[in-house]
Write a protein that holds these residues in place. Structure first.
Motif, mmCIF file in Angstrom:
data_model
loop_
_atom_site.group_PDB
_atom_site.id
_atom_site.type_symbol
_atom_site.label_atom_id
_atom_site.label_comp_id
_atom_site.label_asym_id
_atom_site.label_seq_id
_atom_site.Cartn_x
_atom_site.Cartn_y
_atom_site.Cartn_z
ATOM 1 N N ALA A 40 42.843 40.321 34.901
ATOM 2 C CA ALA A 40 43.137 41.249 33.814
ATOM 3 C C ALA A 40 44.603 41.183 33.389
ATOM 4 O O ALA A 40 44.929 41.351 32.211
ATOM 5 C CB ALA A 40 42.776 42.676 34.225
ATOM 6 N N LEU A 41 45.486 40.915 34.328
ATOM 7 C CA LEU A 41 46.914 40.809 34.007
ATOM 8 C C LEU A 41 47.267 39.500 33.316
ATOM 9 O O LEU A 41 48.352 39.358 32.764
ATOM 10 C CB LEU A 41 47.745 40.947 35.285
ATOM 11 C CG LEU A 41 47.764 42.332 35.944
ATOM 12 C CD1 LEU A 41 48.530 42.282 37.254
ATOM 13 C CD2 LEU A 41 48.371 43.374 35.001
ATOM 14 N N GLY A 42 46.341 38.527 33.362
ATOM 15 C CA GLY A 42 46.613 37.225 32.774
ATOM 16 C C GLY A 42 47.173 36.235 33.763
ATOM 17 O O GLY A 42 47.590 35.136 33.385
ATOM 18 N N LEU A 43 47.174 36.588 35.037
ATOM 19 C CA LEU A 43 47.657 35.667 36.072
ATOM 20 C C LEU A 43 46.556 34.691 36.482
ATOM 21 O O LEU A 43 46.788 33.502 36.615
ATOM 22 C CB LEU A 43 48.171 36.452 37.274
ATOM 23 C CG LEU A 43 49.467 37.212 37.038
ATOM 24 C CD1 LEU A 43 49.786 38.109 38.216
ATOM 25 C CD2 LEU A 43 50.612 36.249 36.786
ATOM 26 N N GLY A 44 45.347 35.205 36.692
ATOM 27 C CA GLY A 44 44.214 34.341 36.995
ATOM 28 C C GLY A 44 44.536 33.298 38.043
ATOM 29 O O GLY A 44 45.002 33.602 39.140
ATOM 30 N N VAL A 45 44.312 32.028 37.693
ATOM 31 C CA VAL A 45 44.533 30.939 38.646
ATOM 32 C C VAL A 45 45.999 30.801 39.023
ATOM 33 O O VAL A 45 46.326 30.206 40.061
ATOM 34 C CB VAL A 45 44.004 29.607 38.082
ATOM 35 C CG1 VAL A 45 42.517 29.686 37.816
ATOM 36 C CG2 VAL A 45 44.753 29.208 36.817
ATOM 37 N N LEU A 46 46.890 31.329 38.200
ATOM 38 C CA LEU A 46 48.328 31.210 38.487
ATOM 39 C C LEU A 46 48.712 31.946 39.759
ATOM 40 O O LEU A 46 49.748 31.638 40.365
ATOM 41 C CB LEU A 46 49.139 31.751 37.311
ATOM 42 C CG LEU A 46 48.922 31.061 35.966
ATOM 43 C CD1 LEU A 46 49.703 31.773 34.873
ATOM 44 C CD2 LEU A 46 49.314 29.593 36.047
ATOM 45 N N ILE A 47 47.892 32.898 40.190
ATOM 46 C CA ILE A 47 48.214 33.668 41.386
ATOM 47 C C ILE A 47 48.279 32.774 42.619
ATOM 48 O O ILE A 47 49.045 33.039 43.555
ATOM 49 C CB ILE A 47 47.194 34.810 41.597
ATOM 50 C CG1 ILE A 47 47.687 35.800 42.654
ATOM 51 C CG2 ILE A 47 45.821 34.257 41.945
ATOM 52 C CD1 ILE A 47 48.929 36.536 42.280
ATOM 53 N N PHE A 48 47.504 31.689 42.626
ATOM 54 C CA PHE A 48 47.525 30.784 43.782
ATOM 55 C C PHE A 48 48.873 30.081 43.903
ATOM 56 O O PHE A 48 49.357 29.850 45.016
ATOM 57 C CB PHE A 48 46.395 29.752 43.668
ATOM 58 C CG PHE A 48 45.032 30.334 43.843
ATOM 59 C CD1 PHE A 48 44.502 30.552 45.105
ATOM 60 C CD2 PHE A 48 44.276 30.697 42.742
ATOM 61 C CE1 PHE A 48 43.246 31.108 45.263
ATOM 62 C CE2 PHE A 48 43.014 31.242 42.891
ATOM 63 C CZ PHE A 48 42.497 31.459 44.153
#
Length: 458
Positions: A40-48
């Motif tokens: 929801a924040l727009g991080l998605g896969v970037l969180i990894f």
């Protein structure tokens, strides 16, 4: 295989030293537990990639404190793959026959992204595998992966009932306009429930949330389904098992409505593999369970509109021609550069019928297709050649062989996830979340073996 680093003198005493040796579970649990929030924040896969930095710091701190860091069995194969990915960057400037000409600098951002994600998931593998039972019990990690399946099902239901649902995420708001409008960037930072496609006559929503693409949704569905079963089984609670059965039953709806033939094949591979493993272990009752489940599914398809959906999809293989065209292009490229490949994907010059047909605003799927974008195997062969493909496949095949005698629920579910990934790689790409779930399955298999060996030594 293990890595050890000599411990320097610590002025803080045993308490401080012990603290530095500990690996907290939060980098893993925060990613999985709160993934809907990251989406929801727009991080998605970037969180990894974001959590890889503290993971790496904590691993190095443990090594500096004198605690051995284990490497997973077969890690040399994975290292070979990473080396091939780096070496193949040298071929970015090449323009294979039948592709759109370009410059290495223009192709470099996508390569840096892939390399960064491969590195981040390598750190995830090492971190999850080095966690002790006192730091993150295997059962808890299994529950977290089971939760990810629940999230996948909920995202699928959202895609069905609200296919046009989307919104601008906080991260998306911060990006410059030229980046925000790129389709690849959109898939990562712009939350949406489904991809709207015309596959069986008329535009229909195909579940994608929270994984960005319908194909990724289907891939993760197969990779995670087994973990929900194991988590419910290990809970020992009847209510938990009942809710797991309800979730599995409900999941059939988005799985069918997704029109995802690769998902359907993957579920068949998953069921057959698990049944074979249990039969070999002498648990013949699984044959009755498979027969009953098959009968219930058949009745459900006949008695509900879902059967018509399946029939319509099987009668409309619009993507077959494009997939065959791209496979031929990938194999031609592999034959021209068999050792290290071309470092990345390429876009075809035109479409299947003519080099003058290309992608346009009115027809986004008419041409300029991505060679290597229709399956992890084809991307490996085309982008990283025989060396990269051998390293990638060799690592997971080694794991399947090394852990073949693990007949525990975790052992069967983990190896089943890897087996389904081999069928999926013919039509799905693995980066980012599917590969993340594959390395977590590998880490669970690895930790299972470590715990068993430590028990035998004790």
């Amino acid at each position: 295989m293990s890595l050890s680093v000599a411990a320097p003198e610590k002025p803080g005493g045993p308490a401080e030293d012990g603290k530095k040796r500990a690996l907290p579970a939060w980098p893993v649990t925060v990613v999985l537990t709160l993934y809907p929030l990251w989406w929801a924040l727009g991080l998605g896969v970037l969180i990894f990639a974001l959590v890889a930095a503290p993971m790496l710091f904590l691993l190095l701190r443990r090594a500096a404190a004198g605690r051995r860091l284990r490497l997973p069995p077969g890690f040399a194969w994975w290292a070979l793959f990473l080396i091939a990915v780096v070496v193949s960057i040298g071929a970015l400037g090449a323009d294979p026959a039948g592709t759109v000409p370009g410059h290495a600098s223009g192709r470099l951002p996508a390569v840096v992204f892939r390399l960064g994600m491969y590195a981040a998931l390598t750190v995830l593998l090492l971190y999850a595998g080095n966690l002790k039972e006192s730091e993150l019990p295997r059962k808890r990690l299994v529950r977290l992966l089971g939760w990810m399946f629940v999230v996948t099902v909920l995202g699928g239901l959202l895609g069905i009932v609200a296919g046009s649902f989307e919104f601008t995420s906080p991260v998306e708001m911060l990006l410059p306009g030229h980046l925000r409008n790129m389709s690849f960037i959109q898939s990562m930072v712009h939350p949406y429930a489904a991809q709207i496609m015309d596959l069986v006559g008329g535009d229909r929503p195909r579940p994608a949330a929270p994984w960005g693409y319908t194909n990724t949704w289907g891939n993760n569905f197969c990779l995670l389904a087994g973990w929900l079963v194991v988590a419910a089984w290990q809970s020992g609670r009847g209510r938990t098992r009942m809710w797991a059965l309800i979730c599995l039953g409900v999941s059939i709806v988005p799985a069918v409505v997704s029109l995802n033939r690769g998902l359907w094949i993957g579920l068949g591979v998953l069921a057959l593999y698990v049944a074979a493993r249990l039969v070999l272990a002498g648990r013949l009752w699984i044959l009755g369970v498979v027969a009953l489940a098959g009968a219930v599914l058949a009745v459900g398809l006949v008695a509900t509109p879902l059967g018509n959906v399946v029939s319509a999809r099987l009668d409309n293989g619009k993507s077959n021609g494009v997939r065959s065209f791209l496979i031929d292009k990938a194999l031609d490229g592999f034959a021209a550069s068999p050792v290290v490949g071309y470092g990345s994907t390429r876009n075809t010059a035109g479409g299947r019928q003519s080099i003058t047909v290309g992608e346009s605003a009115g027809c986004e799927r008419c041409g300029n297709f991505t060679v290597g974008g229709n399956g992890q195997l084809w991307q490996l062969l085309y982008a990283h050649g025989a060396v990269g493909t051998l390293g990638y496949l060799g690592f997971f095949l080694f794991g399947l062989w090394r852990f073949r005698r693990d007949r525990s629920p975790i052992g069967i579910a983990g190896s089943a996830a890897i087996v389904t990934s081999f069928s999926a790689m013919l039509w799905y790409n693995s980066l980012v979340t599917p590969l993340a779930f594959m390395v977590l399955a590998y880490a669970l298999l690895w930790r299972n073996q470590v715990v068993r060996q430590e028990g035998e030594q004790a």
